[in-house]
Scaffold this active site. Structure first.
Site, PDB file in Angstrom:
ATOM      1  CG  ASP A 483      -2.171  -0.611   1.105  1.00 47.03           C
ATOM      2  OD1 ASP A 483      -2.789  -0.381   0.073  1.00 47.03           O
ATOM      3  OD2 ASP A 483      -2.581  -1.348   2.014  1.00 47.03           O
TER       4      ASP A 483
HETATM    5  C1  BGC Z   1      -0.591   2.435   6.250  1.00 47.69           C
HETATM    6  C2  BGC Z   1       0.220   1.248   5.978  1.00 47.69           C
HETATM    7  C3  BGC Z   1      -0.705   0.119   5.885  1.00 47.69           C
HETATM    8  C4  BGC Z   1      -1.669   0.386   4.761  1.00 47.69           C
HETATM    9  C5  BGC Z   1      -2.704  -0.674   4.719  1.00 47.69           C
HETATM   10  C6  BGC Z   1      -1.444   2.662   5.039  1.00 47.69           C
HETATM   11  O1  BGC Z   1      -2.156   3.826   5.148  1.00 47.69           O
HETATM   12  O2  BGC Z   1       0.236   3.495   6.528  1.00 47.69           O
HETATM   13  O3  BGC Z   1       1.153   1.065   6.956  1.00 47.69           O
HETATM   14  O4  BGC Z   1      -0.023  -1.056   5.717  1.00 47.69           O
HETATM   15  O5  BGC Z   1      -2.304   1.614   4.883  1.00 47.69           O
HETATM   16  O6  BGC Z   1      -3.705  -0.434   3.806  1.00 47.69           O
HETATM   17  O1  IFM Z   2      -1.310  -5.355   1.519  1.00 47.38           O
HETATM   18  C1  IFM Z   2      -1.479  -4.480   2.587  1.00 47.38           C
HETATM   19  C2  IFM Z   2      -2.767  -4.833   3.254  1.00 47.38           C
HETATM   20  O2  IFM Z   2      -3.849  -4.667   2.368  1.00 47.38           O
HETATM   21  C3  IFM Z   2      -2.991  -4.027   4.483  1.00 47.38           C
HETATM   22  N1  IFM Z   2      -1.872  -4.120   5.373  1.00 47.38           N
HETATM   23  C4  IFM Z   2      -0.612  -3.813   4.788  1.00 47.38           C
HETATM   24  C5  IFM Z   2      -0.319  -4.571   3.536  1.00 47.38           C
HETATM   25  C6  IFM Z   2       0.979  -4.087   2.909  1.00 47.38           C
HETATM   26  O3  IFM Z   2       0.968  -2.726   2.628  1.00 47.38           O
END
Ligand code: BGC
Ligand code: IFM
Length: 811
Positions: A483
């Site tokens: 993400d």
């Molecule tokens: C967070 C990431 C997270 C991701 C998941 C982001 O906004 O900062 O750490 O893994 O969202 O969707």
């Molecule tokens: O793949 C994502 C997931 O959707 C949410 N937690 C963090 C992962 C890596 O960014």
């Protein structure tokens, strides 16, 4: 250092001190009604949706941490204590918390008075039961007071935290004997209310928080508990709570049990009462009558235990490694169920108000759940696919209550569509149910725009194919699995949110990871077409997969490992040419598990590079070297301090990809070493470093660059649960559901020995014994099914046959 121990017979983790490094929690509830429950009785309750229908209030960022829960206070001759230690934190003479499957039991004692609180959500009702058993272990008669306490949330948890000008005037309650009704919002909606009741006549009650605590007190020092006298307050506005008071006298050795029920009632449309604010108490009273005696509670708890035992009997391994057995047979599958239920919505690290059900998250969660309750998996697939757009892209998240896509987050994460193929194929492999492909499913939940699920899959597949960049690799869009890799996000200003900025589809940044996914799940899509006898589409799909494979080999290989991506200016990301972020874990794991570069010898090279550059004693880091500064062309990933989260943390989620990849090339020792490093049961002894619960996976463990290397964060809600279960059950132990039956293809470390697996598959039971006399790491040389030798490693599924006795020889 340990803070408890596993009791495998009871399928419980037993915590022996309330002072764990972090709250160590459990989840109560199986279907619609859920509670988070910590080892000090902290946590909160909701119905279906932690944001929209929250029954009890919880304050994140609270001090002390994790104060807020369903509390019981005892005032024994001036000594005031809680069975779960918090919130009074009175030192206890003994303490034990047993987190079991869907229930928790805290037993503690003070001054020879023992309290045992058993909390669970029964299978049949939308309520949480707290049974409190008090025993006088002294030689004198004891007279003391017991108070219950819950603080109601005014349903919408976001409003509850923000809209005080309204909230402080809307709270309404009603008290009817020992039944406390929380009616806020009923006036307007007339369809739901909460009840908090005790099964015996109380000596007093409170429903106003101020009256119970005292205007300047917190929960560690409630005025009413001090004075041993309820105020019998009726809340009007402000903060409604529920509290009962019981004066109790126990002779030496005598026990008394009280049952408290916190429930949610939703009136059926026809039950909505027209007259102002009069609730229909009948369903609540009927529910209470089902839990009014200890016998009823015992039956309900035993039913719950049976339910879990039956679920977990679907995959049972027996081998000489106890830790592996307890993770596979109990905790890993348990966590898969919890992640399936919660997605990333409600944990002690996910507030329940932000993310609902993630598209990619839920698709992946399903991979570890589908063997347990295939029907629920089927339903979920339809829900997820209904949030897809006509062009194959998808809402990134949807709300569990409404099942509608979340407009704030929107779409544009270009890995999302392919995860739909991943979960549908896992479902078909498990069940053999091709009929799901014919289901009519809307786009964007709009019933005027529908297509078959198969057509949804085709659009997923084609979305990638029609969104390729200059290297013929898939466009990454806002991000892929990672993400925080926001390669088209160069317009972000400091302080702006990462996920809401940036074009929904970036100009040209490309992802080698999505290419790996396309090869893996493109092949799955082709197989599905084959199963449906659509050979033309199968050929089209395989040709596209082949071109993608070629594109990766041509433009996605960096010499010693797979490249991660090209940024919006076509600069390499994850290359030896970069100054930081030279190698990333994701494409190494996913490209190899998709089979890319295996024949060419590149797979082995890539995995050796992972070991050389990314490995630590606590697991494999996401990238190296960590980004030391913020890069506009990379986005959020470089916003984290080195070693944390996506910036070179040990992201547990993609460690199993590398372990699977190792088993694809047959290296059982290494596959298992990777499995062990992040596996909580193996980390129990270093709980003071790891800090999160030793019975479940966390999203991340701080990497080598971090200040607290080895410290885990964000336990429970992570795709790690599903992927690790896929890894250990299908690749290490090697029982792989396939379209035509079960395939046996283990990959174990040397010295692993013989093992057996009992596996339920398509309503049949398979008793599988795997012999490994010669210490082989990969594959089997002989397969005998019911005394008949097979010619491959497939146990063909035979309709109607209910038991299979299988012996497989590794040689
Ligand atoms: C967070 C990431 C997270 C991701 C998941 C982001 O906004 O900062 O750490 O893994 O969202 O969707
Ligand atoms: O793949 C994502 C997931 O959707 C949410 N937690 C963090 C992962 C890596 O960014």
């Amino acid at each position: 250092m340990k803070f408890g121990f596993f009791d495998d017979n009871e399928k419980e983790y037993v915590i022996t001190t309330p002072k764990t490094p972090l709250p160590w929690i459990n989840y109560l509830g199986c279907d619609n009604f859920f509670s988070l429950y910590s080892n000090t009785c902290g946590g909160y309750t909701f119905y279906k949706d932690a944001k929209l229908l929250r029954l009890t209030r919880y304050r994140y960022n609270n001090i002390p941490t994790d104060t807020g829960g369903k509390y019981f206070y005892i005032n024994d001759n001036g000594t005031i204590w809680n069975p779960g230690w918090q919130p009074t934190k009175t030192e206890l003479d003994s303490y034990e918390c047993r987190h079991g499957l869907g229930y928790s039991r805290i037993t503690s004692s003070k001054n020879k008075l023992k309290a045992c609180v058993t909390a669970f959500v029964p299978l049949e009702d939308n309520c949480e039961i707290n049974q409190v058993l008090l025993t006088n272990d002294s030689t004198d008669t004891k007279t003391f007071s017991l108070f219950s306490y819950v603080e109601f949330c005014l349903w919408n948890a976001v409003d509850d935290m923000t809209n005080f000008q309204r909230n402080l005037s809307i709270g309404e309650v009603e008290v009817d004997g020992s039944e406390i009704y929380h009616k806020t919002e009923y006036r307007e909606r007339r369809n739901h209310y909460a009840i908090f009741a005790a099964n015996q006549k109380a000596d007093g009650f409170d429903t106003s928080r101020d009256a119970f605590l005292g205007a300047y007190n917190a929960t560690d020092d409630p005025a009413v508990v001090n004075s041993k006298c309820s105020a019998n307050s009726i809340a009007s506005g402000w903060s409604p709570i529920g509290s009962h008071h019981f004066n109790i006298t126990l002779k030496p050795g005598e026990s008394k049990s009280l049952i408290f029920v916190l429930g949610y009632i939703e009136n059926k449309e026809e039950d909505k009462w027209e007259s102002l604010n009069i609730i229909n108490k009948k369903p609540a009273k009927a529910m209470l009558s089902r839990y009014s005696s200890d016998e009823q509670v015992t039956v309900a708890l035993n039913n719950l235990k049976d339910h879990w035992n039956q679920l977990l009997s679907k995959y049972v391994v027996s081998c000489k490694d106890d830790k592996l057995c307890r993770m596979v047979n109990i905790w890993n599958q348990y966590q898969c169920i919890v992640t399936f239920n919660m997605s990333r919505s409600a944990s002690y690290y996910e507030s329940g108000t932000g993310r609902g059900m993630g598209f990619r998250d839920s698709c992946q969660d399903l991979l570890g759940f589908v063997h347990l309750i295939p029907d629920r998996a089927r339903e979920r697939i339809i829900d997820i696919a209904s949030t897809q757009f006509e062009d194959g892209s998808a809402y990134h998240q949807y709300q569990p209550l409404t099942k509608k896509g979340n407009l704030d987050i929107g779409s544009g994460f270009n890995d999302d569509p392919l995860w739909l193929i991943a979960c549908v194929s896992a479902y078909i492999r498990e069940t053999g149910d091709l009929s799901i492909l014919g289901e009519t499913v809307p786009f964007d939940n709009d019933e005027s725009k529908t297509a078959s699920l198969l057509e949804h899959l085709r659009r997923s597949f084609d979305y990638t194919l029609t969104h390729l960049g200059p290297h013929k690799l898939p466009l990454i869009g806002r991000a892929d699995w990672n993400d925080c890799l926001n390669l088209n996000c160069f317009s972000k200003e400091p302080g702006e949110s990462f996920q809401t900025t940036g074009p929904s589809e970036g100009p040209i940044a490309e992802s080698v990871f999505i290419a790996g996914m396309f090869v893996k799940y493109g092949k799955e899509y082709a197989t599905i077409c084959h199963e449906l006898n659509d050979f033309e589409e199968e050929v089209r799909a395989l040709a596209a997969v082949e071109s993608m494979n070629k594109a990766v080999l041509e433009s996605g290989w960096d010499g010693q490992w797979f490249l991660r991506a090209y940024d919006a200016n076509s600069n390499k990301v994850g290359s030896h040419e970069c100054t930081e972020g030279k190698i990333f874990i994701e494409p190494q794991g996913f490209c190899v598990l998709a089979g890319i570069g295996v024949e060419e010898g590149l797979a082995k090279k890539a995995l050796d590079s992972v070991k050389e550059h990314l490995d630590t004693k606590y697991g494999i880091m996401l990238l190296q070297p960590a980004y030391s500064k913020y890069y506009l062309n990379l986005g959020e990933i470089s916003s984290y301090p080195p070693g944390y989260k996506e910036n070179a943390g040990i992201f547990c989620h993609n460690n199993p990809w590398v372990s699977i990849a190792e088993s694809v090339i047959g290296r059982g020792d290494r596959a298992f070493e990777i499995y062990q490093k992040t596996c909580p049961a193996y980390l129990e002894d270093i709980s003071e470093i790891h800090r999160t619960e030793p019975y479940v996976y966390s999203q991340m463990i701080a990497g080598a660059d971090a200040v607290f290397h080895g410290e885990a964060k964000n336990s429970w809600l992570t795709g790690t649960a599903a992927w690790t279960f896929v890894n250990v059950s299908q690749y290490i132990l090697g029982i792989q559901p396939d379209y035509k039956g079960l395939v046996i293809n283990p990959c174990v470390p040397s010295g692993f020995g013989d093992f057996t697996i009992t596996r339920e598959f398509r309503n049949a039971i398979y008793y599988i014994s795997i012999k490994n006399e010669h210490n082989t790491q990969k594959g089997i040389s002989k397969l005998i099914v019911d005394d008949k030798e097979m010619f491959s490693n497939l146990i063909p599924f035979e309709k109607g046959k209910t038991t299979y006795y299988v012996t497989a020889i590794m040689e």
